[in-house]
Every structure is written in structure tokens, then in C-alpha cells.
Design an enzyme around this catalytic site. Structure first.
Site, PDB file in Angstrom:
ATOM      1  N   ASP A  94      -8.751  28.425  21.672  1.00  0.00           N
ATOM      2  CA  ASP A  94     -10.129  28.840  21.929  1.00  0.00           C
ATOM      3  C   ASP A  94     -10.640  29.500  20.652  1.00  0.00           C
ATOM      4  O   ASP A  94     -10.010  29.352  19.611  1.00  0.00           O
ATOM      5  CB  ASP A  94     -10.206  29.782  23.131  1.00  0.00           C
ATOM      6  CG  ASP A  94     -11.504  29.599  23.916  1.00  0.00           C
ATOM      7  OD1 ASP A  94     -12.579  29.803  23.327  1.00  0.00           O
ATOM      8  OD2 ASP A  94     -11.441  29.240  25.103  1.00  0.00           O
TER       9      ASP A  94
ATOM     10  N   ASP B 237     -12.528  28.411  32.997  1.00  0.00           N
ATOM     11  CA  ASP B 237     -12.542  28.102  31.569  1.00  0.00           C
ATOM     12  C   ASP B 237     -11.151  28.338  30.992  1.00  0.00           C
ATOM     13  O   ASP B 237     -10.825  29.426  30.514  1.00  0.00           O
ATOM     14  CB  ASP B 237     -13.578  28.968  30.851  1.00  0.00           C
ATOM     15  CG  ASP B 237     -13.897  28.432  29.459  1.00  0.00           C
ATOM     16  OD1 ASP B 237     -13.271  27.437  29.028  1.00  0.00           O
ATOM     17  OD2 ASP B 237     -14.786  29.016  28.801  1.00  0.00           O
ATOM     18  N   ALA B 238     -10.316  27.310  31.084  1.00  0.00           N
ATOM     19  CA  ALA B 238      -8.913  27.450  30.682  1.00  0.00           C
ATOM     20  C   ALA B 238      -8.544  26.495  29.546  1.00  0.00           C
ATOM     21  O   ALA B 238      -7.473  26.610  28.977  1.00  0.00           O
ATOM     22  CB  ALA B 238      -7.996  27.204  31.878  1.00  0.00           C
ATOM     23  N   LYS B 239      -9.416  25.547  29.234  1.00  0.00           N
ATOM     24  CA  LYS B 239      -9.222  24.615  28.113  1.00  0.00           C
ATOM     25  C   LYS B 239      -7.810  24.034  28.064  1.00  0.00           C
ATOM     26  O   LYS B 239      -7.174  23.985  27.013  1.00  0.00           O
ATOM     27  CB  LYS B 239      -9.610  25.283  26.795  1.00  0.00           C
ATOM     28  CG  LYS B 239     -11.085  25.723  26.777  1.00  0.00           C
ATOM     29  CD  LYS B 239     -11.572  26.152  25.430  1.00  0.00           C
ATOM     30  CE  LYS B 239     -13.060  26.461  25.429  1.00  0.00           C
ATOM     31  NZ  LYS B 239     -13.454  27.676  26.174  1.00  0.00           N
ATOM     32  N   ARG B 240      -7.319  23.577  29.203  1.00  0.00           N
ATOM     33  CA  ARG B 240      -5.993  22.996  29.251  1.00  0.00           C
ATOM     34  C   ARG B 240      -6.001  21.583  28.690  1.00  0.00           C
ATOM     35  O   ARG B 240      -7.027  20.879  28.745  1.00  0.00           O
ATOM     36  CB  ARG B 240      -5.486  22.967  30.703  1.00  0.00           C
ATOM     37  CG  ARG B 240      -5.286  24.356  31.326  1.00  0.00           C
ATOM     38  CD  ARG B 240      -4.299  25.186  30.543  1.00  0.00           C
ATOM     39  NE  ARG B 240      -3.878  26.377  31.284  1.00  0.00           N
ATOM     40  CZ  ARG B 240      -4.375  27.604  31.122  1.00  0.00           C
ATOM     41  NH1 ARG B 240      -5.335  27.826  30.233  1.00  0.00           N
ATOM     42  NH2 ARG B 240      -3.902  28.623  31.827  1.00  0.00           N
TER      43      ARG B 240
END
Lengths: 293, 293
Positions: free
Chosen positions: A112, B107-110
Site C-alpha cells: 500500500d 480495503d485489504a489489497k490482497r
């Protein structure tokens, strides 16, 4: 973390190099798939997850260079699953007395920007955090520089990073092989890591994830893995994966820095502890033969 | 999930479009920074995290289109922090009775490949999982196709995805603007989403993350956001961010699909619930004015 005379900690790269010298260049992935839990006679729930993962650590702790618990299989069981990951990290750390313990690479591929990346760094790289092992895998879709907060905290606490670089899945080409002014994304990631690892002995603490079965992709993308001077975490070494010739093609002079990752190949031998040890020993010998000749 | 006459669920894209029509195109980020906890008079621990996050949901549930809890700030408190995220998701879901509830984008952007991506999908997109909200942010460094298990499960359960595409941090250029045969990574991600959303009314469920302050990057990368026909999650709309003219440049005819994300701008008004509602209402009006004229 190991204390050094200067009061600091021994950097991850040096600790990993020592562990690879002692135990062979093998990292055992802890990937508690539902199918593996079933194969071991365990239930697909938090209790089964816990039993599986701690059995692996108990059987192999102090006998292999590194564990790589895969965060996804813990998150699959929610916050209680993540609690098991904390137990796994603590149990692996407890194998470390006497200097021959097994390091832990938390495979969470976080990424991020700004204060959010800083929060991930605090979770996985800060002293005292229950999720902090010895290293963390990270994802650079937001650019290598977006990882700065993780680089800084890892450096301060003697921990390491493995940045996604070149993966063996075919879908990865569209991102990793894409170019800016003739330089590929993969080559750029490697070049950034090289800057951070420059001069480190025996190697730096900012590694890359590079699939062992990517064939000629290192050459095709112009990626200089020797210059990285850091550990290269490589799934796909040996058995159904890349053999000695392919490894020489892919890694060339960087072969000595490769940490072969094996999950199912070792875990499928369980749950018997002696069978796990035998499988891990065989995998480590195979990796040594393929990478260190 | 909302049941439909056919026995299935209303897709995320349709539910989000309805929520944006009702409440305005605003998503309130739940980013419990240590500094925000302090500003609210709360301790920087699990109790403070819980109090902060549930107060936001309590004050704004049913009054804004979506919440976006940022996983990093929960993981920073370990597995117990992730337990709070589960409570937040459940509390947000409980605002949904009557059809005017607030959706949750985790919102973890895995991002990963194969069965590991499948495990993340089960964690964040499966019915019954405590970490499953209405949508998940995902990261495509391993290629858009690596996200397939998430696309499949989201489709089956009426949930949505937001794939990282073009972000406003300058470090992102080296990945997102890189090209293959003249096509940029960002344009490719958008094109993949467009295929998945083709024909969906009023829009599809596979969205993108596109920073509002990226200036001419959409044009420079040749990214066709109109063709995406899906929601565009955009940090940086309004106040110290992008104004009406910049938004028109960046999003063009896709402006109607933009969901403006605001975190600190709203959260800093707390902890007083009425002040939070006023700040959210002002932000939603500003976003409506900037995006819907």
C-alpha cells in the site's frame, strides 16, 4: 532477534545465510489447504489449522532454514485463524535458542502507500508485534518506493523483505515484463533491491520472489539477479519443478542466494513427524545439490 | 446480501449504484491511525480501535453509500485487531435492513495465485466468512488473471472487487505506466475489467482503484475508464484534492461511476456523532457536485 556486540541486531540477510549454510537452502511453506487438513485426518476449522501448523513447526523447527506460513490460509479462518498464525510465529521463534533455529517468512504479500504501508510494517515488522516473524513478502504494484516504510522498519529491527519480482504464472507477464524506456518492471524491482543491498555481507536483507520455473524470463526481462545481492525466494525448485540446468539458466551466478520454497512436497509426507523430517531433509538435499554445485 | 426474485443475489454493482443514488457518491474510509485515536481521546490499542471504528459505523451507517475499513490499521493490532474488523463488518451489515444500508468495501489489497488467491477469496468474499463485506480491494502484480478465483467467488456471492489500476503516488508510475507492445499496465487492467463488466446494468461489479489526483495519467496511459462499466474507487476527490475540472479530465464520461473515498476529511470531525454526520454530508454533497453535474 539475535543481539550483536554493538547492541543492534544481526540483519536478516546474514541470519538467513547462516541458516542456509547450516540446514540447506530450503524454506518449508506452511500452507494449510483444506485438502491437506483432510489428508492429515484433521478438521477444516481453526482447531485443525492450529494442530496442523504447530505439528509442522514442532517436527521441523531447528531442522530447516526457514518456515513460510501463507497468510491466506490463516485468514481463511478469520481473526481466530490469524491468532493461530501468531502462535505459529511464536513457536517458530522458540526454536531459535542456540542460534540454529528456523526463521519465519510471513507470506502475506502486503502492499500500500504512505501511512497504510506504515501500518502493515508495524503489524509484520515491528518488535513486539505478534504477527512479526523474521521477514515479510510484499507486493510492489504501487511502485517499489511505496514500500519505503517497510524497508525502514525492517532495517531498524533486523528483519527482511521479499519483494514480488518475477513469478512463474503466465498471467504475471503483462505486469512484470512491461517496460518503461526499454527497462522491464521486473528489472526495475531488482535494481531497487540492489541499491538497498549494496555492500552487504554475506548478503543484504531485501530479497525478491522469483519463480524457479520461469525459464528464460530473467534474461528476457533483463533482470540482474546477481547484482541484487539479496536472498531469492524461489518456489518450484526440484521435484516437478526446475532441475539443475533450468536453475542455472534462471539464476546463474545468483544461485547461491536462492532459498528454495517447498510446501506440498514436504507437507504431504505428514502427519508423522519422522516422515516430515525425512521429506524435508530430502528436499533440502535436492535443493543443495541443484543450487550449490 | 439482498435476495432477488430469481433466488440469487443482487450484484454488487447494482447495489452500489443504488446506494450512490440514495446517499451520494461517497465512501467513508475507516482508517484508525494512532493519531486519529489520540485525537478522539482514545487509547492506541484494541479497545480504542474498537471504540473508534464502531462509533463511525454507528454515526454514519445508513447515511453514506459505503464504508471502507483499511485492513492495515486493524492488522496493526494483530489477530484481536482483525477481530474488531469482523465486528465492524457485521455492524455495517446490520445497517442494511430496509435497503438503505451502507455497503462495506474491505480495503485489504490482497493478491496471489492459484489456491492461495482462492483462500483469500474464501476469507473476504464467501458467504458466512466473518471478514466478508460487500467488496474487496485486490492487487494485480501477478497479472489480472491471477485474480480469477476472487472474480468467480465474488460473482457467485453478489460481491464486488476493486482492482488497483492507477494510483496517485509518483512511485506507482514505474509499474502502472509500463508498456507491453504499446499498451500500458493500467490500460490492460481496465480492459480486463471491461470484459467482465460487459453488458451489466447499471454497472458491473468489478471496479478499479483510480486516484482522483493523477492528472493526465488516464490519457497518458491510454486507459479507457468509460469502457470499464464498473465502479471507480477514487481517493482524493474534493478538499485539498481534485476539483471539478481535474475530475472531468481524469474520469471524463466515467464520472458517474466514481465513488469518492474520504477518510481523514470526515473522521477528523469526530468523535461527536452529529459532527461526523455533518462532515460526511458535506463531503457527499461536494462529491455529488463535482462528479454529477
Amino acid at each position: 532477534m539475535t543481539a550483536t556486540p554493538g547492541g543492534g541486531v544481526t540483519p536478516f540477510g546474514a541470519r538467513l545465510a547462516a541458516a542456509m549454510d547450516e540446514h540447506g537452502p530450503l524454506c518449508v511453506g506452511i500452507d494449510p489447504h483444506a485438502s491437506l487438513l483432510h489428508a492429515w485426518g484433521l478438521s477444516d476449522d481453526v482447531a485443525g489449522l492450529r494442530e496442523f501448523s504447530l505439528r509442522v513447526v514442532d517436527a521441523l523447527g531447528g531442522k530447516v532454514a526457514a518456515f513460510k506460513p501463507q497468510a491466506a490460509f490463516f485468514e481463511r479462518h478469520g481473526s481466530r485463524g490469524l491468532g493461530v498464525l501468531e502462535e505459529v510465529i511464536a513457536a517458530a521463534r522458540a526454536t531459535g535458542s542456540g542460534g540454529s533455529g528456523t526463521l519465519t517468512i510471513v507470506d502475506a504479500k502486503r502492499g500500500d502507500i504512505g501511512s497504510t504501508m506504515g501500518a502493515y510494517a508495524e503489524a509484520f515488522l515491528a518488535d513486539g508485534s505478534p504477527l512479526a516473524g523474521d521477514a515479510l513478502t510484499v507486493s510492489p504494484y504501487l511502485g517499489f518506493g511505496s514500500l519505503d516504510p517497510a524497508v525502514e522498519l525492517a532495517t531498524a529491527t533486523g528483519r527482511g523483505l521479499f519483494v514480488l519480482c518475477l513469478t512463474s504464472n503466465k498471467e504475471g507477464f503483462e505486469v512484470q515484463h512491461a517496460q518503461t524506456d526499454g527497462t522491464s518492471v521486473a528489472a526495475l524491482m531488482a535494481a531497487h533491491a540492489a541499491v538497498l543491498n549494496a555492500g552487504a555481507e554475506p548478503m543484504g536483507s531485501v530479497g525478491l520472489v522469483v519463480g524457479a520455473t520461469i525459464g528464460d524470463a530473467v534474461a528476457a526481462t533483463g533482470t540482474d539477479l546477481v547484482a541484487v545481492n539479496g536472498p531469492l525466494l524461489a518456489p518450484g525448485v526440484g521435484a516437478q519443478g526446475a532441475g539443475e540446468r533450468e536453475l542455472a539458466t534462471t539464476f546463474g551466478g545468483a544461485r547461491k542466494n536462492v532459498l528454495a520454497s517447498s510446501s506440498r512436497g514436504v507437507l504431504a509426507a505428514g502427519p508423522d513427524p519422522e516422515a516430515l523430517v525425512s521429506a524435508a531433509r530430502a528436499a533440502a538435499q535436492e535443493a543443495t545439490k541443484a543450487l550449490r554445485n
